[in-house]
Enzyme design. Structure first.
Site, PDB file in Angstrom:
ATOM      1  N   ASP B 238      53.364  49.131 -44.985  1.00  0.00           N
ATOM      2  CA  ASP B 238      53.555  50.322 -44.165  1.00  0.00           C
ATOM      3  C   ASP B 238      53.167  49.940 -42.741  1.00  0.00           C
ATOM      4  O   ASP B 238      51.982  49.730 -42.452  1.00  0.00           O
ATOM      5  CB  ASP B 238      52.683  51.465 -44.700  1.00  0.00           C
ATOM      6  CG  ASP B 238      52.957  52.776 -43.964  1.00  0.00           C
ATOM      7  OD1 ASP B 238      53.546  52.742 -42.858  1.00  0.00           O
ATOM      8  OD2 ASP B 238      52.573  53.836 -44.480  1.00  0.00           O
ATOM      9  N   LYS B 277      54.332  58.116 -35.530  1.00  0.00           N
ATOM     10  CA  LYS B 277      53.100  57.696 -34.852  1.00  0.00           C
ATOM     11  C   LYS B 277      53.403  56.965 -33.549  1.00  0.00           C
ATOM     12  O   LYS B 277      52.821  57.258 -32.518  1.00  0.00           O
ATOM     13  CB  LYS B 277      52.282  56.770 -35.761  1.00  0.00           C
ATOM     14  CG  LYS B 277      52.075  57.313 -37.141  1.00  0.00           C
ATOM     15  CD  LYS B 277      51.279  58.618 -37.146  1.00  0.00           C
ATOM     16  CE  LYS B 277      51.135  59.142 -38.556  1.00  0.00           C
ATOM     17  NZ  LYS B 277      50.465  60.451 -38.596  1.00  0.00           N
TER      18      LYS B 277
END
Lengths: 475, 478
Positions: B238, B277
């Site tokens: 990730d 993000k």
């Protein structure tokens, strides 16, 4: 050790079905009025392309909604950050009001019972995850949308047991068929958790009668199971009878706040009504708090983009616009439907009487070499490769009778539809005289004789229409 | 409603009625406390400051300017409306080619162009949340397990397990070596799974790490690659925080590691990415599955039907990320802003004797408060946490919600607020720490019984109230 999961390596995604193969052929040779006029015309895609001008004009008049602004001020930041799975309140309010308007305001909906999902695809899968364990089953009337095989079964492990419907009564659901399906599930040791229907129907294009709806409600009441009504085509009803939502039936029977009330769930979407499949706006509506709660959490896996929620909340809150849109859209669908039906008639082809949807359920049984699905496939291949029309064979929709095809009419220009009808007419003429004509040497002479007579009738009619000098077929 | 709860539960699936969604975790209680009393720099100075939300709010100015200057990027403006129809119709699960190209280019750029990404391997998903679930569905059968180093993002418990039926097995990490992932710990976790008859299908790492904010060094990455190849299990990386790296050491993507490693079986390597993000766009739901395994790409792509990115958003992102000048400026400015925020916060904390794990990435700090614990237990950590929520009025996330094996660590988000709010938070921390040094936290009976859990019905009522402020969305997990 097997490297990937069973789900990854099986074919429950359903994409080996003929439904998708037709699309693949289309992709290789797509029709274009200018650049590829001999290409395959796409008639397998249930899209609504008839009313974009209405949307576009609204957009140009409402620049704020489009440009991340509210009252002239940028709200980009707030939208970019908004990921609350409860959804944008103004959007949900507007959405349920839109749903109500489409149902003639005969029912109203509570926005807190609406769960937003990434398209109806996601809504249907999510409901399966909420209502059934792997190995349990839902009953679905045939013919049904091929995508259900993937959406309802693939990752959930849920089974589909068909409720067999036939042309003898225009494919309506009967009590006998329901009971048979339930029994079939029992025989297969499958626990039935509910019934899922599409109303208006895909691929039939018909709205369910009150009779059928009442039957369904009584059935699920008796069996203590769920009812899911996928009402994705509710905004495409263009002529009578009016659309009746199952929620209306529940109200009429005074079932508010009963057990049955809690077991009825709707699926909706803006992909068909507004023609916005790319925006991925679907919804689950349930009266059951626990279902709403579980589905809301699951929607994390497929939320609707906040950018899209904002745009559509502005659009659907504009009541003047929605009223005009619904009316105009239905009018255009009605005209287009009529165009397809009469075009088919000229080719000697009938379809099921329908009042909704973006397609017709077309009867080509008379064009089959034999009353088999192999013959249907053969005919279908002819139509895809030779006539160059991508239509969907009934077998891909799990129809029990061979010879039916779903033909879409709202995803192309009028000129293209005209052309498609011409191609079809030409095909039928040739096909009838050559291919079907060759079937004279079978032993079922009387059947052949009557078919020959029908073919001859068409040939005469066509030749009369054509004004061409055609030799009639053998007598 | 006339139906007993048990009957109700039989009518619904176990998935629906169980708590696999993970929302009964204390992680969410802090948010609920915030939602009840949210801080506002003008209207509610006494409210709870949100420090549990890993959002990147520092670089919106740049994006807003770009939006203003590029009206065509929105298909709904007068300038862009001629594309409206085609985009609105586009539901091909391959995604808009320009979208995939732009994302692939962006991913390469974020890695300093040391590697390139193939647009045909870019598969959409409903955020990274959807990406993780999809990957689990593709790689594992119910009952299979993924190894995950602790501490890890609490959302994994839901994303990888809830509807898929897979399990997560923690890989032990310790503060004594800065929570680094070691081969010994990997092997120990793997062997334990074997003993318990659990089939391990893969290892999941988050790099840069949430909640640590650190990056994995090359040595660790190479040994991880050897480990998974040796065991023939998958590696899911990730890399959602890739562009939040603001100082040395450099971020090394798994893509770079396997580039040089000819022995690695690429069919085992998969990357999860998102724009939530790096760009600060969680609302747009842009998740990506990037796999080096063709079968996984194919399968994930079919599954993406359940969570496609809105074509309206694809179009916007394609325009934005194709603008090289903008992308370069954004990446560099964003890193600078994050560094500035990070350095200011950590130096202020140091002044009051609070240390954080040394970090160079992420949108948060991994704060060490074990000295303030009455005893080194999870209960003491929870007691301290409740004090921080209720008295200091900061919503921070307790380490136990990240499955941290050592009590006393807290994740504190610092990039989701303006300077004024940041200063207010620091002031409160300062006051609290000074107070604590004088009067240490004692067991406060009333607080131990304080339940911060709200019933889901009441929570739903609250959320649907007309006063639910848009500025403070309740998010499930970040």
């Amino acid at each position: 050790m097997r490297l990937l999961s069973r789900k990854a390596t099986c074919n429950s995604h359903g994409q080996d079905s003929s439904y998708f193969l037709g699309w693949q052929e289309y992709e290789k040779n797509p029709f274009d009025e200018i650049t590829n006029p001999k290409g395959i015309i796409q008639m397998g895609l249930a899209e609504n392309q008839l009313s974009f001008d209405l949307l576009e004009s609204w957009l140009t008049k409402n620049p704020d909604a489009a440009g991340f602004k509210s009252e002239g001020e940028s709200i980009f930041r707030q939208l970019a950050l908004f990921q609350d799975y409860h959804g944008f309140p103004a959007f949900k309010n507007a959405f349920v009001e839109f749903m109500s308007e489409i149902r003639g305001n005969k029912v109203s909906f509570d926005p807190s019972h609406l769960v937003l999902t990434a398209g109806a695809t996601s809504a249907n899968e999510t409901l399966m995850f909420c209502l059934a364990e792997p190995g349990e089953a839902f009953l679905l009337p045939t013919p049904y949308y091929p995508g259900f095989d993937r959406d309802l079964k693939w990752r959930t492990g849920v089974e589909i047991v068909p409720i067999q419907c036939t042309s003898s009564n225009a494919f309506q659901i009967t009590e006998a068929a329901l009971l048979d399906a339930y029994q079939e599930a029992q025989n297969r040791n499958l626990r039935v958790k509910g019934v899922l229907v599409t109303n208006p129907s895909n691929p039939l294009g018909t709205t369910m009668t009150r009779n059928e709806l009442n039957l369904l409600v009584s059935f699920i009441e008796a069996k203590g199971i769920h009812l899911i009504s996928d009402e994705i085509y509710s905004g495409t009803v263009f002529s009578s009878p009016d659309f009746v939502s199952v929620m209306e039936i529940l109200k009429a029977r005074n079932y508010e706040n009963t057990d049955v009330w809690n077991r009825v769930h709707l699926v909706n979407s803006l992909s068909k009504d507004l023609g916005l499949p790319g925006f991925r706006v679907g919804a689950i509506y349930s009266n059951d708090d626990m279902v709403v709660s579980a589905a809301t959490k699951m929607s994390s896996f497929g939320l609707v983009s906040s950018q899209t929620q904002y745009l559509l909340s502005a659009m659907l809150s504009d009541k003047k616009f929605t009223k005009k849109y619904i009316f105009e859209n239905q009018k255009r669908l009605r005209q287009r439907h009529r165009m397809l039906v009469s075009g088919l008639e000229k080719a000697g082809i009938k379809c099921l009487n329908s009042n909704a949807g973006l397609f017709c359920w077309v009867d080509m049984r008379h064009l089959l070499k034999s009353n088999t699905f192999e013959a249907e496939m053969e005919l279908w291949k002819n139509i895809v490769y030779d006539v160059k029309l991508n239509i969907s064979p009934g077998s891909s929709c799990h129809c029990t009778e061979p010879g039916w095809f779903r033909v879409c009419f709202a995803n192309m220009s009028e000129e293209t539809l005209e052309l498609a009808m011409q191609r079809l007419k030409a095909f039928v003429t040739e096909y009838s005289s050559t291919v079907l004509g060759q079937n004279m040497s079978s032993s079922h002479q009387s059947i052949k004789n009557s078919r020959r007579r029908s073919i001859t009738k068409w040939v005469f009619r066509l030749s009369f229409d054509d004004g061409r000098d055609r030799e009639p077929d053998q007598r | 409603m006339g139906l007993s709860l048990r009957n109700q539960q039989q009518l619904l699936s176990k998935i629906a009625t169980g708590n696999g969604h993970g929302e009964d975790s204390p992680y969410f209680d802090g948010w609920k406390a915030y939602e009840n009393d949210p801080y506002h720099p003008i209207d509610n100075l006494q409210g709870v400051i949100q420090m549990g939300l890993a959002e990147n709010q520092l670089s919106f100015g740049l994006v807003e300017k770009w939006i203003l200057n590029n009206p065509k990027a929105s298909i709904c403006t007068a300038e862009g409306v001629n594309q409206f129809r085609d985009i609105a119709l586009f539901q091909d699960y391959h995604g808009l080619p320009e979208f995939r190209n732009a994302v692939a280019k962006f991913m390469g750029r974020v890695r300093g162009n040391r590697v390139t990404f193939d647009p045909d391997r870019i598969v959409m998903s409903g955020g990274a949340t959807g990406a993780h679930e999809t990957i689990a569905f593709c790689l594992a059968d119910p009952g299979d397990a993924f190894l995950v180093p602790v501490p890890y993002y609490p959302g994994f418990d839901r994303d990888l397990r809830w509807r898929t039926g897979t399990q997560l097995i923690p890989v032990a990490c310790e503060s004594s070596n800065d929570f680094k992932v070691t081969i010994e710990a990997l092997n120990a976790a793997y062997e334990k799974a074997q003993e318990d008859n659990i089939r391990v299908k893969g290892l999941l790492i988050t790099n840069p790490s949430n909640p640590l904010g650190t990056v994995l060094d090359r040595e660790t990455l190479t040994s991880i690659v050897s480990f998974i190849n040796e065991k023939s299990i998958h590696l899911v990386c990730d890399e959602i925080y890739a562009a939040t790296v603001f100082s040395q050491p450099d971020f090394i993507s798994i893509a770079e590691v396997i580039e040089d490693d000819i022995e690695c079986n690429r069919d085992l390597i998969h990357i999860v990415y998102s724009l939530s993000k790096d760009m600060g766009f969680p609302g747009f739901r842009v998740g990506i599955v990037y796999s080096y395994n063709d079968a996984v790409v194919n399968c994930a792509r079919k599954m993406s039907s359940f969570g496609l990115v809105s074509s309206q958003t694809q179009h916007l992102i394609a325009s934005m990320l194709s603008d090289d000048e903008f992308v370069n400026e954004f990446i560099s400015e964003s890193a600078k802003s994050l560094e500035k925020r990070h350095n200011y916060f950590t130096s202020e904390l140091e002044k009051v004797g609070i240390s954080c794990l040394k970090s160079n990435a992420g949108l948060f700090l991994w704060m060490d408060l074990h000295k303030l614990l009455k005893e080194q237990t999870t209960e003491a950590e929870m007691t301290l946490w409740r004090v921080i929520i209720n008295e200091v009025k900061l919503n921070v996330s307790p380490g136990s919600s990240f499955h941290c094996p050592e009590p006393g660590w807290f994740r504190v988000c610092i990039a989701n607020m303006d300077d004024k709010t940041m200063k207010a938070a620091l002031t409160r921390i300062r006051i609290f720490v000074n107070k604590e040094l004088v009067v240490p936290t004692k067991k406060r009976c009333w607080q131990n019984n304080l339940s911060l859990r709200l019933s889901s019905t009441r929570l739903d009522d609250f959320m649907m109230s007309p006063h639910s402020p848009m500025q403070s969305p309740l998010v499930r997990a970040t």
